[in-house]
Motif scaffolding. Structure first.
Motif, mmCIF file in Angstrom:
data_model
loop_
_atom_site.group_PDB
_atom_site.id
_atom_site.type_symbol
_atom_site.label_atom_id
_atom_site.label_comp_id
_atom_site.label_asym_id
_atom_site.label_seq_id
_atom_site.Cartn_x
_atom_site.Cartn_y
_atom_site.Cartn_z
ATOM 1 N N ASP A 109 0.874 -1.174 0.000
ATOM 2 C CA ASP A 109 0.000 0.000 0.000
ATOM 3 C C ASP A 109 0.914 1.228 0.000
ATOM 4 N N ASP A 164 0.577 4.393 -0.645
ATOM 5 C CA ASP A 164 0.136 5.611 0.057
ATOM 6 C C ASP A 164 0.358 5.485 1.560
ATOM 7 N N SER A 197 4.074 5.633 2.339
ATOM 8 C CA SER A 197 4.571 7.013 2.257
ATOM 9 C C SER A 197 4.166 7.829 3.481
ATOM 10 N N GLN A 198 2.927 7.660 3.924
ATOM 11 C CA GLN A 198 2.455 8.380 5.106
ATOM 12 C C GLN A 198 3.230 7.964 6.349
ATOM 13 N N ALA A 248 9.154 2.400 -3.602
ATOM 14 C CA ALA A 248 8.327 3.232 -2.720
ATOM 15 C C ALA A 248 9.167 3.809 -1.577
#
Length: 87
Positions: free
Chosen positions: A49, A51, A54-55, A85
């Motif tokens: 995942d 996103d 990254s968060q 990533a």
């Protein structure tokens, strides 16, 4: 220093969390299950995942990846996606 350790419940990840805690670092212990490790803040995280990855990385000064590739038909592709990533 705030560290994000991905794969924190694994054999190497647990040792990294323990060492970081002895050095008084603030640790976010990320794993698929989100299970607690030591006194680190647990975080359930699927490395595919992007996103969410990254968060989570944005919350830390340093990201340490201690994740073994899964044994799937797309092992290499998944490992490359995860690595890209992180970069």
């Amino acid at each position: 220093m705030k560290l994000l350790i991905i794969g924190a419940t694994g054999m190497i990840g647990r040792r990294l969390v323990a060492e970081a805690e002895t050095r008084a670092h603030s640790v976010i212990a990320a794993s698929r299950s989100g299970a607690p490790v030591g006194t680190a803040k647990p975080l359930a995280l699927d490395v595919m995942d992007i996103d969410a990855l990254s968060q989570a990385a944005a919350q830390a000064d340093v990201v340490i990846g201690a994740v073994s590739p899964r044994s799937t038909a797309n092992t290499m592709e998944e490992a490359l996606t995860y690595g890209q990533a992180l970069i």
